[in-house]
Design a protein around this motif. Structure first.
Motif, PDB file in Angstrom:
ATOM      1  N   MET A 128      -7.715 -50.458  -6.465  1.00 54.89           N
ATOM      2  CA  MET A 128      -6.429 -49.800  -6.171  1.00 54.89           C
ATOM      3  C   MET A 128      -5.779 -50.399  -7.057  1.00 54.89           C
ATOM      4  O   MET A 128      -4.709 -49.591  -8.095  1.00 54.89           O
ATOM      5  N   LEU A 129      -5.083 -51.681  -6.803  1.00 57.20           N
ATOM      6  CA  LEU A 129      -3.822 -51.965  -7.479  1.00 57.20           C
ATOM      7  C   LEU A 129      -3.966 -52.658  -8.497  1.00 57.20           C
ATOM      8  O   LEU A 129      -2.655 -52.520  -9.305  1.00 57.20           O
ATOM      9  N   LEU A 130      -4.931 -52.734  -9.086  1.00 57.49           N
ATOM     10  CA  LEU A 130      -5.476 -52.993 -10.290  1.00 57.49           C
ATOM     11  C   LEU A 130      -4.355 -51.236 -11.803  1.00 57.49           C
ATOM     12  O   LEU A 130      -4.609 -51.425 -12.685  1.00 57.49           O
ATOM     13  N   ALA A 131      -5.549 -50.420 -11.166  1.00 52.49           N
ATOM     14  CA  ALA A 131      -5.411 -48.976 -11.121  1.00 52.49           C
ATOM     15  C   ALA A 131      -3.736 -48.865 -11.479  1.00 52.49           C
ATOM     16  O   ALA A 131      -2.946 -48.207 -11.775  1.00 52.49           O
ATOM     17  N   ASP A 151       0.244 -62.002  -6.250  1.00 49.54           N
ATOM     18  CA  ASP A 151      -0.332 -62.919  -6.822  1.00 49.54           C
ATOM     19  C   ASP A 151      -1.301 -62.801  -7.221  1.00 49.54           C
ATOM     20  O   ASP A 151      -2.915 -63.131  -7.653  1.00 49.54           O
ATOM     21  N   PHE A 152      -2.279 -61.328  -6.381  1.00 53.44           N
ATOM     22  CA  PHE A 152      -3.838 -60.720  -6.610  1.00 53.44           C
ATOM     23  C   PHE A 152      -3.886 -60.734  -7.906  1.00 53.44           C
ATOM     24  O   PHE A 152      -4.561 -60.710  -9.318  1.00 53.44           O
ATOM     25  N   VAL A 153      -2.654 -59.237  -8.680  1.00 53.20           N
ATOM     26  CA  VAL A 153      -2.492 -59.014  -9.914  1.00 53.20           C
ATOM     27  C   VAL A 153      -2.852 -59.906 -11.268  1.00 53.20           C
ATOM     28  O   VAL A 153      -3.623 -60.039 -12.295  1.00 53.20           O
ATOM     29  N   SER A 154      -1.957 -61.252 -10.582  1.00 55.69           N
ATOM     30  CA  SER A 154      -1.718 -62.429 -11.914  1.00 55.69           C
ATOM     31  C   SER A 154      -3.175 -62.842 -11.889  1.00 55.69           C
ATOM     32  O   SER A 154      -3.527 -63.579 -12.948  1.00 55.69           O
ATOM     33  N   ALA A 155      -4.065 -63.254 -10.260  1.00 53.02           N
ATOM     34  CA  ALA A 155      -4.756 -63.957 -10.892  1.00 53.02           C
ATOM     35  C   ALA A 155      -6.648 -63.351 -11.581  1.00 53.02           C
ATOM     36  O   ALA A 155      -6.778 -63.169 -12.366  1.00 53.02           O
ATOM     37  N   TYR A 156      -6.524 -62.274 -11.198  1.00 51.79           N
ATOM     38  CA  TYR A 156      -7.181 -60.871 -12.012  1.00 51.79           C
ATOM     39  C   TYR A 156      -6.803 -61.253 -13.745  1.00 51.79           C
ATOM     40  O   TYR A 156      -8.206 -60.929 -14.483  1.00 51.79           O
ATOM     41  N   THR A 159      -8.080 -63.528 -16.077  1.00 49.38           N
ATOM     42  CA  THR A 159      -9.333 -64.105 -16.083  1.00 49.38           C
ATOM     43  C   THR A 159     -10.007 -63.483 -17.187  1.00 49.38           C
ATOM     44  O   THR A 159     -11.503 -63.186 -17.877  1.00 49.38           O
ATOM     45  N   GLY A 160      -9.711 -62.215 -17.220  1.00 48.90           N
ATOM     46  CA  GLY A 160      -9.996 -60.956 -18.488  1.00 48.90           C
ATOM     47  C   GLY A 160     -10.806 -60.401 -17.627  1.00 48.90           C
ATOM     48  O   GLY A 160     -11.284 -59.321 -18.466  1.00 48.90           O
ATOM     49  N   TYR A 161     -10.353 -60.051 -16.289  1.00 46.87           N
ATOM     50  CA  TYR A 161     -11.269 -58.788 -15.543  1.00 46.87           C
ATOM     51  C   TYR A 161     -10.980 -57.479 -16.537  1.00 46.87           C
ATOM     52  O   TYR A 161     -10.100 -57.196 -16.996  1.00 46.87           O
ATOM     53  N   PRO A 162     -12.017 -56.881 -16.254  1.00 48.06           N
ATOM     54  CA  PRO A 162     -12.749 -55.378 -16.789  1.00 48.06           C
ATOM     55  C   PRO A 162     -11.774 -54.773 -16.274  1.00 48.06           C
ATOM     56  O   PRO A 162     -11.692 -54.003 -15.387  1.00 48.06           O
ATOM     57  N   LEU A 163     -11.021 -53.677 -16.632  1.00 48.58           N
ATOM     58  CA  LEU A 163      -9.886 -53.148 -16.472  1.00 48.58           C
ATOM     59  C   LEU A 163     -10.401 -51.416 -17.616  1.00 48.58           C
ATOM     60  O   LEU A 163      -8.712 -50.381 -17.341  1.00 48.58           O
ATOM     61  N   GLY A 164     -10.598 -50.850 -18.028  1.00 43.12           N
ATOM     62  CA  GLY A 164     -11.110 -49.377 -18.573  1.00 43.12           C
ATOM     63  C   GLY A 164     -11.255 -48.744 -17.474  1.00 43.12           C
ATOM     64  O   GLY A 164     -10.701 -47.505 -17.382  1.00 43.12           O
ATOM     65  N   SER A 165     -12.195 -48.725 -16.063  1.00 44.75           N
ATOM     66  CA  SER A 165     -12.165 -47.592 -15.557  1.00 44.75           C
ATOM     67  C   SER A 165     -10.862 -47.745 -14.834  1.00 44.75           C
ATOM     68  O   SER A 165     -10.539 -46.090 -14.551  1.00 44.75           O
ATOM     69  N   GLN A 166     -10.191 -48.842 -14.292  1.00 45.12           N
ATOM     70  CA  GLN A 166      -8.787 -48.715 -13.333  1.00 45.12           C
ATOM     71  C   GLN A 166      -8.380 -48.403 -14.513  1.00 45.12           C
ATOM     72  O   GLN A 166      -7.143 -46.942 -13.679  1.00 45.12           O
ATOM     73  N   ALA A 167      -8.489 -48.044 -15.513  1.00 42.76           N
ATOM     74  CA  ALA A 167      -7.390 -47.897 -16.865  1.00 42.76           C
ATOM     75  C   ALA A 167      -7.290 -46.130 -16.567  1.00 42.76           C
ATOM     76  O   ALA A 167      -5.891 -45.242 -16.746  1.00 42.76           O
ATOM     77  N   LEU A 168      -8.670 -45.260 -16.417  1.00 47.57           N
ATOM     78  CA  LEU A 168      -8.417 -44.783 -16.690  1.00 47.57           C
ATOM     79  C   LEU A 168      -8.441 -43.270 -15.176  1.00 47.57           C
ATOM     80  O   LEU A 168      -7.552 -42.559 -15.648  1.00 47.57           O
ATOM     81  N   TYR A 536      -5.436 -65.165  -2.482  1.00 53.01           N
ATOM     82  CA  TYR A 536      -4.174 -65.610  -2.830  1.00 53.01           C
ATOM     83  C   TYR A 536      -2.985 -64.849  -2.513  1.00 53.01           C
ATOM     84  O   TYR A 536      -2.970 -63.475  -2.310  1.00 53.01           O
ATOM     85  N   THR A 537      -2.098 -65.467  -2.306  1.00 59.50           N
ATOM     86  CA  THR A 537      -0.381 -64.935  -1.122  1.00 59.50           C
ATOM     87  C   THR A 537       0.371 -66.215  -1.591  1.00 59.50           C
ATOM     88  O   THR A 537      -0.141 -67.144  -1.353  1.00 59.50           O
ATOM     89  N   PRO A 538       1.426 -65.778  -1.199  1.00 62.07           N
ATOM     90  CA  PRO A 538       2.811 -67.099  -1.232  1.00 62.07           C
ATOM     91  C   PRO A 538       2.195 -67.782  -0.121  1.00 62.07           C
ATOM     92  O   PRO A 538       2.668 -69.120  -0.477  1.00 62.07           O
ATOM     93  N   PHE A 539       1.781 -67.743   0.406  1.00 63.47           N
ATOM     94  CA  PHE A 539       1.879 -68.411   2.094  1.00 63.47           C
ATOM     95  C   PHE A 539       0.159 -67.937   2.760  1.00 63.47           C
ATOM     96  O   PHE A 539       0.530 -67.298   3.620  1.00 63.47           O
ATOM     97  N   GLN A 540      -0.309 -69.417   3.027  1.00 72.72           N
ATOM     98  CA  GLN A 540      -1.198 -68.626   3.382  1.00 72.72           C
ATOM     99  C   GLN A 540      -1.003 -68.555   5.057  1.00 72.72           C
ATOM    100  O   GLN A 540      -0.727 -69.499   5.700  1.00 72.72           O
ATOM    101  N   VAL A 541      -1.584 -67.904   6.192  1.00 67.08           N
ATOM    102  CA  VAL A 541      -1.706 -68.843   7.800  1.00 67.08           C
ATOM    103  C   VAL A 541      -2.368 -70.333   8.265  1.00 67.08           C
ATOM    104  O   VAL A 541      -3.006 -70.831   7.032  1.00 67.08           O
ATOM    105  N   GLN A 542      -1.058 -70.451   8.903  1.00 67.20           N
ATOM    106  CA  GLN A 542      -1.649 -71.671   9.483  1.00 67.20           C
ATOM    107  C   GLN A 542      -1.723 -71.755  11.023  1.00 67.20           C
ATOM    108  O   GLN A 542      -0.729 -72.330  11.410  1.00 67.20           O
TER     109      GLN A 542
END
Length: 798
Positions: A128-131, A151-156, A159-168, A536-542
């Motif tokens: 959903m986030l990528l779409a 951070d999530f969008v950047s990580a994916y 990687t060249g993550y496939p985005l055809g379905s999300q684009a549509l 993937y997040t600026p600050f993880q739980v400690q």
């Protein structure tokens, strides 16, 4: 209701119109006339190809909407034979409608917009986030502030993550002005419906229209494919659908006998498949082309000539040209997928969400268990599954023989495609990737088997074939019904409450979202969110104690104070046991599910002493710890206590005489797994009379009744995030002893999704309705609070 209508009816209707128009335009351009059912299928692939270059250039959805709108309008205006004559898809359309209904059933039955597979794999959250991201920035990162979302969008994207379905999907969201999440399940269901239509048209060379529609419907209803759709696998269903379309258009290409036009007809869905799943689509495309050639040789008893080479080369060039936006990412995605042992999800392992390696027999489409990841528990269900699997696999033999006899190469090509992919790719993939291969290949296996059974039309063998088909279809649908009964849909009331919080605090700094909720990175994206439980997040739980946080939830007092105090806003689920944020935070907003706290200019917190434990928001203040805190304190400092209102907790597992077979939960201390109906109760003490809120902790696929003194005060229902509570009701209590209880019904009503889902209950709590209060005392009087019940104690300076 408007969102529900868009989710259920709007998605397929808008997609059908767009794809019909695009298909008619391409048909006109190629100067051919396709069967009505094939036109929107061609249009689906053409639409995906048309919109993707703009997104690859990072220009957002404006160009995509313009191009798809122009193509649609041209097609509708220039329809060959008139638009009215091109609308009816025939029996194949009924197959697609039936598939749409069963894939969409969880949302239809829920009665509100939602999606299935919530809190299971949860890859849907980043899909959903990528779409949504694509609509603004395309496939580039864009100018985004620091947050979990970024951070999530950047990580994916890296990687060249496939985005055809999300684009549509993103384009559809932009056109309709509807949130991606509302359209998600309908989009996947429509893709599956298009796949069923394609399979129904593919078999017309062997079967009449009605039998072909039955075969296409049953094939796309294959259980593992259905279950992967219910868990939100947008790429896998998209690839399966486009491969089905490629096969159907290849059969049509052979019918029209125009080699170069036929090469383009095959190239369009092939390129769409690669846009959807990148390099993963290549084995299917390559194997199909190879075995189509072999099938032509075997069926027509004719060796290839040099004249074959030119159309084949033209087709390859067309595929490459239409796939240009992603060709440069093939190597990157392949390396990432290979390094992840076949799993592309964040933090995935070789087995991913699976509990074991899936048996190849699940490719048969029949699995009489609601959970595809485990072995079938019932002996009778296992026997029936084994018989159905044997029949389906054996039926492939007469199907191939019939294709050879009829000199029909398509079925041979389909069988060869699946066989080669499973022979070469399957042994080299991880169990995680193998599960996806089985799910994507299953419809083709079921289709071939049903063609073998339905093609026998004479005498007793014909009746046997028809009867076997009917039994197998019942087995497939029964398998899907069991999956539906175990499916979990998203609790949209909570989701909408999450979005309300995000809108309220948009632009007010980084928000600490203290809930193990993977969808917060999407639904709270309007603000800058830090979701600390994500990879993937600026600050993880400690956590205060070094322990893995995967799949866990930590109260604020179980985390390092310095890791909390940096945030201007803290958001947390409402709960009877949650610790109040530090003294320099004030409640700024709350709704049914969430509280948001804003940091103030003062006081300055110098030290924080957490006292809370599981199922107890307050504990006696230890004098030794106070003495250490006060020692060396600066002049003017003072102590502040957070005093919780009166409360009482009943741990369900503590009732040793509980009715039912609820075993203890390995994940929830003091909790039980509610795999059957049951009842538990226990006594608690109330010191002061007053109004009390009743809470139940756990996960509730089916409603659970909360009781006080054997009277029902309310119920809780819906999938819940780990460790969180739901409010059941409010009751007036007198001082003294009271009985808290929970009851889960033992029957199954077979109405809604998740009817057989396994839930969990941790505890039942009552809490006085007044808020937690702060009390300050001078350092000189610190001994006066020794042994006092408190949530925490802080050393502060104003």
């Amino acid at each position: 209701m408007l969102r529900y209508a868009m989710a259920v009816v709007g998605v397929p209707l808008v997609m059908w119109v767009l794809c019909l128009g695009c298909g008619l335009a391409v048909e006109r351009l190629l100067r051919v006339r396709l069967a009505n059912a094939l036109v929107p299928l061609l249009g689906l692939c053409a639409a995906l190809i048309v919109i993707f270059p703009g997104y690859a250039l990072g220009v957002g959805d404006g160009l995509a909407i313009c191009l798809i709108a122009v193509l649609t309008l041209l097609g509708l205006l220039l329809a060959r034979g008139g638009l009215r004559a091109r609308i009816n898809p025939g029996w194949a359309g009924l197959a697609g409608l039936g598939i749409y209904a069963i894939y969409m059933l969880p949302v239809i039955a829920y009665g509100h917009w939602t999606w299935s597979g919530y809190d299971f794999v949860n890859d849907t959250a980043f899909e959903m986030l990528l779409a949504d991201h694509i609509k603004t920035f395309g496939t580039t990162l864009g100018n985004m502030p620091e947050s979990t979302t970024r951070d999530f969008v950047s990580a994916y994207l890296s990687t060249g993550y496939p985005l055809g379905s999300q684009a549509l999907l993103g384009t559809l969201s932009a056109i309709t002005g509807t949130d991606v999440a509302v359209l998600y399940q309908g989009f996947i269901s429509t893709l599956a419906a298009f796949g069923a239509i394609a399979l129904a048209t593919l078999t017309r060379g062997f079967l009449d229209a009605r039998r072909a529609a039955l075969a296409g419907f049953a094939a796309m209803a294959a259980n593992l494919t259905y279950q992967y759709a219910l868990q939100g696998n947008i790429k896998e269903i998209g690839l399966a659908a486009t491969i089905c379309i490629m096969l159907a258009l290849a059969a049509e290409a052979m019918r029209i006998s125009k080699p170069y036009t036929g090469a383009v007809l095959i190239a369009i869905p092939s390129a769409a498949a690669m846009l959807i799943y990148n390099v993963v689509a290549l084995p299917y495309i390559g194997a199909f082309v190879l075995f189509l050639g072999i099938g032509l040789i075997l069926a027509r008893r004719r060796l290839p000539t040099t004249g074959w080479a030119r159309p084949v080369c033209a087709g390859v060039i067309a595929i490459a040209a239409l796939s240009v936006p992603i060709l440069g990412k093939f190597s990157t995605f392949f390396q990432v997928a290979h390094a992840g042992q076949g799993s592309t999800g964040a933090g995935a392992t070789a087995i991913g969400q699976l509990l074991r390696k899936l048996p190849i027999s699940q490719i048969s489409g029949v699995w009489l268990s609601g959970e595809y990841r485990v072995a079938i528990a019932s002996h009778h269900a296992g026997l029936l599954t084994a018989i159905a699997t044997t029949v389906i696999l054996l039926a492939i033999v007469p199907a191939v023989a019939y294709a050879l006899w009829r000199k029909e190469p398509m079925l041979l090509a389909v069988a060869g495609m699946v066989g080669l992919v499973l022979l070469i790719v399957f042994p080299r993939a991880s169990p995680y990737a193998q599960g996806k291969l089985i799910a994507m290949s299953s419809p083709f296996v079921v289709l071939i088997a049903l063609v073998g059974l339905l093609s026998i039309r004479r005498g007793r063998l014909g009746l046997l074939g028809l009867g076997s088909t009917a039994v197998l279809c019942v087995g497939i649908l029964a398998s899907d019904a069991l999956a539906y009964a175990h499916d979990r849909v998203a609790p949209t009331a909570q989701i909408e409450a999450m979005s309300a919080v995000a809108k309220r605090f948009a632009g007010q700094g980084l928000v600490f979202w203290n809930e193990n909720e993977e969808y917060s990175k999407y639904f709270a994206r309007e603000t800058r969110i830090d979701s600390p439980y994500e990879p993937y997040t600026p600050f993880q739980v400690q956590p205060l104690s070094p322990i893995s946080f995967y799949g866990r939830y930590f109260d604020l007092d179980e985390q390092a104070f310095a890791s909390i105090d940096r945030f201007p806003i803290i958001v947390m689920r409402r709960s009877p046991s949650a610790s109040r944020p530090p003294a320099n935070y004030r409640l700024a907003y709350e709704n049914t599910y969430y509280q948001a706290w804003r940091r103030t200019a003062g006081p300055v917190v110098l030290a924080h002493l957490p006292l809370q434990r599981t199922y107890s928001s307050s504990e006696p203040v230890p004098c030794a710890a106070l003495r250490s805190m006060v020692k060396g304190a600066p002049k003017g400092a003072q102590l502040t206590l957070a005093i919780a209102p009166e409360e009482a907790f009943f741990e369900v597992a503590s009732d040793k005489r509980r009715w039912g077979t609820w075993p203890a939960s390995a994940e929830q201390p003091g909790g039980v797994v509610t795999d059957t109906g049951g009842h538990a109760e226990g006594s608690v003490q109330v010191r002061r009379a007053g109004n009390y809120t009743v809470w139940v902790q756990g996960d509730f696929p089916r409603p659970v009744q909360a009781e006080v003194d054997h009277r029902i005060v309310g119920s809780v229902s819906g999938t819940n995030t780990h460790g969180e509570w739901l409010q059941a009701g409010t009751v007036r209590l007198s001082a003294g002893s009271h009985v808290l209880g929970v009851t889960k019904g033992s029957g199954h009503m077979y109405f809604g999704p998740g009817e057989w889902g396994v839930g969990a209950i941790g505890a039942v709590a009552i809490r006085a309705t007044q808020p937690e209060r702060l009390q300050s005392i001078p350092l000189s009087r610190y001994t006066s609070i020794c042994g006092v019940q408190a949530d925490w104690v802080e050393l502060i300076q104003r």
